[in-house]
Write an enzyme that holds these catalytic residues in place. Structure first.
Site, short mmCIF file in Angstrom:
data_model
loop_
_atom_site.label_atom_id
_atom_site.label_comp_id
_atom_site.label_asym_id
_atom_site.label_seq_id
_atom_site.Cartn_x
_atom_site.Cartn_y
_atom_site.Cartn_z
N SER D 10 0.79 -1.23 0.00
CA SER D 10 0.00 0.00 0.00
C SER D 10 0.83 1.28 0.00
O SER D 10 0.31 2.34 -0.29
CB SER D 10 -0.94 0.01 1.21
OG SER D 10 -0.18 0.04 2.39
N GLY D 11 2.10 1.18 0.31
CA GLY D 11 2.93 2.39 0.37
C GLY D 11 3.45 2.79 -1.00
O GLY D 11 3.17 2.14 -2.01
N THR D 13 6.58 2.77 -2.08
CA THR D 13 7.54 1.80 -2.59
C THR D 13 6.82 0.56 -3.08
O THR D 13 7.16 0.00 -4.13
CB THR D 13 8.57 1.45 -1.51
OG1 THR D 13 9.24 2.64 -1.10
CG2 THR D 13 9.59 0.45 -2.02
N CYS D 150 17.63 5.40 -0.21
CA CYS D 150 17.70 6.23 -1.41
C CYS D 150 18.89 7.18 -1.36
O CYS D 150 19.67 7.26 -2.31
CB CYS D 150 16.39 7.00 -1.60
SG CYS D 150 15.84 7.92 -0.16
N ASN D 322 14.10 8.60 -6.14
CA ASN D 322 14.15 7.88 -4.87
C ASN D 322 13.28 6.62 -4.84
O ASN D 322 13.55 5.69 -4.09
CB ASN D 322 13.78 8.79 -3.70
CG ASN D 322 12.45 9.49 -3.91
OD1 ASN D 322 12.27 10.20 -4.89
ND2 ASN D 322 11.52 9.31 -2.99
#
Lengths: 355, 355, 355, 355
Positions: D10-11, D13, D150, D322
């Site tokens: 869900s994030g 990334t 990152c 990132n």
């Protein structure tokens, strides 16, 4: 491999074409043309592009293009495209023009909006208007393709299910367009400097936009539905890429929100790049151009305004990336159809979000 | 000095009121109220504010407000304002509410749009609708003032010269509103996080906006002109402060562009804060909210769409800073009139541009 | 009233001077000079400005300026300022130059960084460097004032408490500057177009920035403290107004975080426009230029890096609005001191935030 | 086809992993795990993603992952990753963790920066640090891979040619990092709301950043070169995606600008994703994260500061996206090496610019 050339390689659309063509599995980039930028390498002009593309930009000659290209994309201003089309038609198997030179078929309307793009009527008539979702098989084998404008694509895809699909008579259509700064191209204009454009809501075309004329010219040729007054106002807002076109439609025909939703889903069934979306289906309201950034998707939402006094207004929203589905991506999609390739070939990138 | 209190000091409107009131030459800031933020100093919540203001935020009690204030600004949610107004009316010489609790006079419409703000009819009827440019002397000495919504201010100021001024009958009005993220207030909502809001064109209210109801409610009470269908769609775009409201107006009354321009200039003659501007008079197209940022100006432009098939559309554009002319600035302007001060007192700041 | 003129009225700094001067209670704007923009009204060039200022821009002649001005602000490029200063010195009671023509006193350094601004040594020596917080009473009655650069102001105010205040010997100072696009002025450069500047972190001056030379030139003349190597790198980031200068300082002198904080508070006691702020004192980390937008504040924070291996690094952060405290506001502040007015006169505006 | 699972879908990334994995020609997406978001479809959480992905998010169980995945990506917070790694190691052929749980090898440093991510030493020691450009063949067949942070990726790739390549002894390294708001993830924090983050230069980590510790931990294990003090300060700026890390390096070793440039080109020869670029080679200064947006490139520039008093400073700039080279893209790149696929597989997308 299909040998592809791009003319007008220094602008935003040219850069986007290089981005897409250089990764297309069936295309080989064989020619990059540009007069002012001749001698430069693509990555000098388009800082994001791969630095190892191998090709430099060359001055444009019809012979070179004819010799080295099976398809050529014209990312040139309309007057230049009008001239190049004369030189290249019938010498290159497929000429795909991304300017406005051949978008409007009706001569008087063309003259009104593109007075500097002089064209021959017999050549103009041969161009296929390249919205792949709406022109059926006309693109297969087409030698001359005119890619619609970015706003025109959004509005046409937004309205087509109402006219061509449901056959409604749209008495009044008011279009409000909001776009990012890349729509203006890479020109030195004071009003486009970052300090004056950032934070702006710039009413740059409050009345009279040629994309509205283009939409009317195309949709009114359709066999079903009618459009009365179609007006447009366009605004530059504070981002770079992507646009949202809102069409506020008044019709005397009765149709409720559910029917509209079903009609849109039906109309675009099997068309991968048009996503009919419910307004609240994600964690942000859609359609929103940030959800299509960098991709060839056009997101469309249709709603009925059921407020008292709303006059039965239908709200159609369409979002796309003006440089992809609004320009280079749609050109590649049309070319895929022209060469009988699967429509998604080379266009499988998904939106970059958040960005 | 007039002793002023602000309740709801932690939100954006509250912060903006502190900014304006603390520099107003005739006001002394004597009370800052807020329940959740009690004990904090203004500069902790509003990082830009002077750190030497002297006052901390206190819990709200009617006695404290009545004792220490000649005027109190309510920057509270509508339901809270509805309750506070009962407690403070007639105990404080002037109560100025910035919420929607008392904006819509028609009871059914109020109930439709503000169901949680229960109010007594006899109290509601005593509130003066605080657009200083349009309500003449009603504000002088008024004990209860309701400040219009940000969009409502822009749209009302934009349309009033057509209805109240020229007495036109506006058959159809389509409003398209574009605003920055500060309009949503300081609430934790996922869709308002920077990564999801930056670069967005968020169709957050495609149909049904309560500010449209507010405009209709007010303008239809006017003695001249009529409005048929008035609809609105609202979008969040990628900046923070300022909005542009576009009203697309269809009328059967004949009036050309020059007449419109003259009528608008005449209507706002002597009203310092409304600037009637030609579309191309500066190096950017106007009105644009960046040209009013931080100020109490509302810039208005009117145009006739003379394109063929435009149906005689009139385009009205109005830009303002939603936190100043759309909220705190207008509240101070109304207060100036209430206390018979020159309208510009404390509001002489000019727009911060570029920003 | 003091009669004030502004030369170079078309640029961002010129516009900001008009904004401030036209509202200053002790100033009367009597002359607006500009050659390329002669004949225009200020609001045409600066769309936010009041449209009723009364003055138009005129060609510059020394006689007109001398006749009509008690003070003149030069918002001109350094070479132009160098020439104008010769013509106007001693003919106008006070000449305030906002360019770099007279900032660096050391001739070789001036020649290195401003080779095109030829100046006479005897004239250059008469200019007072106008950081009001650091030059004591030198500004009172000064006929010639040179306003520091925007970055130079931030860095100098950030480092002065270490050198001039604590008398530290700063072995190595590394400055990293981040600024918005308004710092580049209103020039047509491709890299400053919105599509290429939005979303950028542009390393436009990775080595060698003339403001670093300016800081060294000024601070090394101070009676206390020393500076060894002072280097700077500067970046353009994706907003318009405001900058943050970070100075990473290595010193062999022992001093802990508390002492630093106390020393900074002590050093700037009584200086209204420099706010020494703790990093976490508000709901956003400070200093942040958004918290000073449109105002004359410079926010400063000092921290000791207590991480292992940090080498005792001191981190100094200074934020200001490059067009206000970094240019026009500081010029007005210096002028206030020159004419013995209270320092805050005409500069009481508070930051516009959020924006 | 390699069967791939993603946990923490869900994030940001997680969403980016779905974007890349779903288009990877050798991967089949077989599992999407997430506890809070179980039951949702990816396009609900990530509005840009294809709506026809077929998979919904499921609660995470080790059995399901072990059964259905050849490789699993953990896009989970460090403490969760630490727990999941215990459950999944040796049950799934390859576990790739994108959190900080296994980045820092030195136990005390890990404890200092990730106190909540308890891990077993013997498990931690088995993780390969996944910068493909720097760890040679260690990734081939590796069962456990830890993807660097990152900033750590940018700084490590920026400094490695100086230490591992040239074998320099870097006395002092000062890192200044500037990143967009997506780096903060999708969490509800007031300071990350659009109105407070837009236009900000937020000094969120002025001293002490765990990515600096990570860089030191890795580079100091290298066989060549040394690093003395390495400090870092990090700032959030006003865009969404992409970061620029600036490393200001002081060394007593003599090396001039040309040698540096050659050394960097040599060091990254054959490494497609690291582009060594001259500062002025395009129409914008580079490296700039906008020129790598959406791609797996890391652009690196090295310069010698030849100003007088610069102390021989070396300036190293590294820009990357990132969420791609700084997270999901690098994870896929590492996985490609793990499974002996060509490094570019599934990562051929070019930057989306302008955007």
């Amino acid at each position: 491999m299909i040998r592809a050339g791009i003319i007008g390689a220094s602008g935003f659309t040219g850069g986007e074409l290089i981005r897409l063509v250089s990764r297309h599995p069936e295309l080989e980039l064989t020619f990059l043309g540009g007069n002012s930028s001749a001698g430069k390498r693509p990555a000098q002009l388009h800082p994001g592009l791969r630095t190892d593309l191998g090709l430099a930009i060359e001055p444009v000659t019809a012979d070179a293009v004819a010799e080295r290209c099976d398809v050529v994309f014209l990312a040139t201003p309309a007057p230049v495209s009008a001239e190049l089309a004369v030189l290249l038609a019938d010498r290159v198997p497929c000429v795909i023009d991304l300017s406005g030179a051949f978008r409007i078929r009706t001569p008087e309307l063309h003259e009104r909006w593109y007075p500097k793009a002089e064209r021959r009527a017999e050549l103009a008539d041969r161009f296929v208007y390249g919205v792949p979702e709406l022109v059926g098989d006309q693109l297969v084998g087409a030698p001359l393709i005119s890619v619609p404008g970015c706003y025109a694509t959004a509005i046409t895809l937004g309205l087509a299910p109402l006219t061509l699909g449901l056959g409604l008579d749209l008495r009044t259509v008011v279009v409000d367009g909001k776009s990012g700064s890349s729509g203006g191209g890479l020109h030195l204009r004071t009003a486009d400097l970052h300090p004056l454009r950032h934070g702006a809501i710039a009413p740059y075309a409050p009345t009279g936009h040629r994309h509205a004329a283009e939409v009317g010219d195309f949709l009114k040729r359709g066999r079903r539905g009618t459009i009365g007054s179609l007006t447009m106002s366009a605004y530059g807002v504070s981002h770079v890429r992507g646009l949202l076109a809102s069409a506020y439609v008044f019709t005397d025909d009765a149709v409720d929100g559910r029917e509209l939703q079903r009609a849109y889903l039906r109309f675009y069934k099997g068309h991968h790049f048009v996503r009919v979306r419910r307004h609240t289906e994600t964690l942000i309201p859609v359609p929103d151009p940030q959800a299509v950034l960098g991709s060839n998707f056009c997101d469309v939402t249709v709603l009925r305004d059921d407020e008292r006094d709303a006059g039965g207004r239908i709200v159609v929203l369409a979002a796309l990336d003006n440089l992809v589905k609004g320009a280079a991506g749609q050109a590649v999609q049309a070319m895929n159809k022209r060469f009988a390739l699967p429509e998604e070939t080379g266009l499988t990138m998904q939106p970059v979000m958040p960005a």
